[in-house]
Design a protein around this motif. Structure first.
Motif, short mmCIF file in Angstrom:
data_model
loop_
_atom_site.label_atom_id
_atom_site.label_comp_id
_atom_site.label_asym_id
_atom_site.label_seq_id
_atom_site.Cartn_x
_atom_site.Cartn_y
_atom_site.Cartn_z
N LEU A 206 0.85 -1.21 0.00
CA LEU A 206 0.00 0.00 0.00
C LEU A 206 0.87 1.25 0.00
O LEU A 206 0.61 2.21 -0.73
CB LEU A 206 -0.92 0.01 1.24
CG LEU A 206 -2.11 -0.94 1.20
CD1 LEU A 206 -2.75 -1.05 2.58
CD2 LEU A 206 -3.16 -0.45 0.19
N LYS A 207 1.92 1.24 0.83
CA LYS A 207 2.81 2.40 0.92
C LYS A 207 3.56 2.60 -0.40
O LYS A 207 3.65 3.71 -0.91
CB LYS A 207 3.79 2.23 2.09
CG LYS A 207 3.08 2.42 3.43
CD LYS A 207 3.99 2.12 4.60
CE LYS A 207 3.17 2.13 5.89
NZ LYS A 207 3.82 1.47 7.01
N ASN A 209 2.76 1.86 -3.31
CA ASN A 209 1.91 2.32 -4.41
C ASN A 209 1.16 3.61 -4.09
O ASN A 209 0.20 3.97 -4.78
CB ASN A 209 0.93 1.20 -4.80
CG ASN A 209 1.65 0.07 -5.50
OD1 ASN A 209 2.07 0.19 -6.64
ND2 ASN A 209 1.83 -1.05 -4.80
N GLY A 210 1.57 4.29 -2.99
CA GLY A 210 0.96 5.58 -2.63
C GLY A 210 -0.50 5.47 -2.25
O GLY A 210 -1.27 6.43 -2.43
N ALA A 211 -0.93 4.31 -1.73
CA ALA A 211 -2.35 4.13 -1.41
C ALA A 211 -2.60 4.02 0.10
O ALA A 211 -3.73 3.81 0.53
CB ALA A 211 -2.87 2.87 -2.11
N TRP A 212 -1.55 4.19 0.90
CA TRP A 212 -1.67 3.98 2.35
C TRP A 212 -2.73 4.89 2.98
O TRP A 212 -3.56 4.45 3.76
CB TRP A 212 -0.30 4.20 3.01
CG TRP A 212 -0.31 4.07 4.50
CD1 TRP A 212 -0.21 5.07 5.42
CD2 TRP A 212 -0.46 2.85 5.25
NE1 TRP A 212 -0.26 4.58 6.69
CE2 TRP A 212 -0.41 3.21 6.62
CE3 TRP A 212 -0.62 1.51 4.90
CZ2 TRP A 212 -0.52 2.27 7.64
CZ3 TRP A 212 -0.73 0.56 5.92
CH2 TRP A 212 -0.67 0.95 7.27
N ASP A 213 -2.72 6.19 2.61
CA ASP A 213 -3.66 7.14 3.22
C ASP A 213 -5.10 6.87 2.82
O ASP A 213 -6.03 7.37 3.45
CB ASP A 213 -3.29 8.59 2.82
CG ASP A 213 -1.94 8.98 3.42
OD1 ASP A 213 -1.53 8.33 4.41
OD2 ASP A 213 -1.29 9.89 2.86
N ARG A 214 -5.28 6.10 1.76
CA ARG A 214 -6.66 5.85 1.29
C ARG A 214 -7.07 4.40 1.54
O ARG A 214 -7.97 3.88 0.89
CB ARG A 214 -6.75 6.16 -0.21
CG ARG A 214 -6.78 7.66 -0.48
CD ARG A 214 -6.79 7.94 -1.96
NE ARG A 214 -5.48 7.70 -2.55
CZ ARG A 214 -5.30 7.11 -3.73
NH1 ARG A 214 -6.32 6.70 -4.43
NH2 ARG A 214 -4.09 6.92 -4.20
N ARG A 215 -6.41 3.74 2.50
CA ARG A 215 -6.65 2.30 2.66
C ARG A 215 -8.04 1.98 3.19
O ARG A 215 -8.50 0.85 3.05
CB ARG A 215 -5.57 1.67 3.55
CG ARG A 215 -5.54 2.13 4.99
CD ARG A 215 -4.23 1.67 5.63
NE ARG A 215 -4.11 2.03 7.03
CZ ARG A 215 -3.78 3.24 7.48
NH1 ARG A 215 -3.61 4.23 6.62
NH2 ARG A 215 -3.68 3.47 8.76
N ALA A 217 -10.71 3.80 2.20
CA ALA A 217 -11.62 4.50 1.29
C ALA A 217 -12.77 3.56 0.91
O ALA A 217 -12.58 2.36 0.73
CB ALA A 217 -10.88 4.93 0.03
#
Ligand code: FMN
Length: 223
Positions: A206-207, A209-215, A217
């Motif tokens: 997740l980190k 691929n830059g998706a950690w903050d939206r995990r 969502a």
């Protein structure tokens, strides 16, 4: 000599688990006397367009996909929909599939298998079977030699596809391994997943691929 079109449906393209597995099936196909297959990655735009065209020119088509959210990546669904012009045409290819998932149990992939079987019927294609395999993400982390038994089975399936026109049922069952955890095993897995650190790998993905903050969502929820 029959022609085989090998389609990789993973968004990861050539470095995917799907491709690792498809390559072994192709190895068996060639070992049994088949011609070297044409390989296309649906994630690459040029390949996608060519894959729609090549469908009508092949004797056998093998489409491999990872399981995404209990279904398939959008590129695989788009590809299936792009085959609509082939409905009702005579001389469509024989169709074979591979579905591999992160979860260990094969049962997660069965609905996609049923969907593919139905698509083969709708396209009037002979259905050669679906390879189902769980625990696919482990292939990224493990050295190739650690999976020799899996490679042998996939090679065997490629051989049977060339020789008999369909996957060998016995090897399919062995490749699928665990259909469903026994109740004690299911409890053990649940407990193991509660141990801090077991999500380390996926959190890292997740980190990365830059998706950690939206995990968390939930784009389709009605809030
Ligand atoms: C967006 C996404 C959704 C996923 N959904 C599932 C799922 O619903 N069930 C499952 O068992 N694995 C799921 N996985 C795990 C993949 O199926 C697994 O990692 C697979 O080996 C990836 O294959 P590839 O390298 O060919 O893309 C998901 C992975 C991603 C990235």
């Amino acid at each position: 000599m029959s022609s085989l079109l090998l389609l990789n449906g993973s968004p990861r393209g050539s470095r995917s688990n799907s491709m690792k597995m498809l390559s072994r099936v192709a190895e068996g196909w060639e070992r049994a006397g088949g011609a070297a297959p044409q390989v296309l990655h649906l994630a690459y735009g040029v390949d996608f367009a060519r894959a729609v065209e090549a469908f009508g020119e092949s004797d056998v088509v093998l489409l491999g996909t990872p399981l995404y959210t209990d279904s398939m990546p959008a590129i695989v669904k788009s590809y299936v929909e792009a085959l609509a012009p082939y409905v009702g045409r005579s001389g469509n290819p024989r169709l074979a599939f591979l579905v591999q998932s992160g979860f260990q149990e094969a049962l997660h992939s069965r609905p996609v298998e049923w969907y593919f079987e139905k698509i083969a019927r709708r396209l009037d294609c002979a259905y050669a079977g679906t390879i189902v395999r769980g625990g696919g993400e482990a292939l990224q982390a493990m050295p190739d030699q650690a999976n020799n038994r899996l490679w042998e089975r996939l090679i065997g399936l490629g051989e049977s596809l060339e020789r008999d026109g369909r996957f060998d049922a016995e090897i399919l069952a062995l490749t699928a391994r665990t259909e469903r955890f026994s109740p004690p095993a299911a409890v053990a897995v649940k407990l193991a997943l509660m141990i801090p650190g077991t999500q380390f790998y996926w959190n890292g993905q997740l980190k990365k691929n830059g998706a950690w903050d939206r995990r968390f969502a939930a784009p389709y929820s009605e809030r």
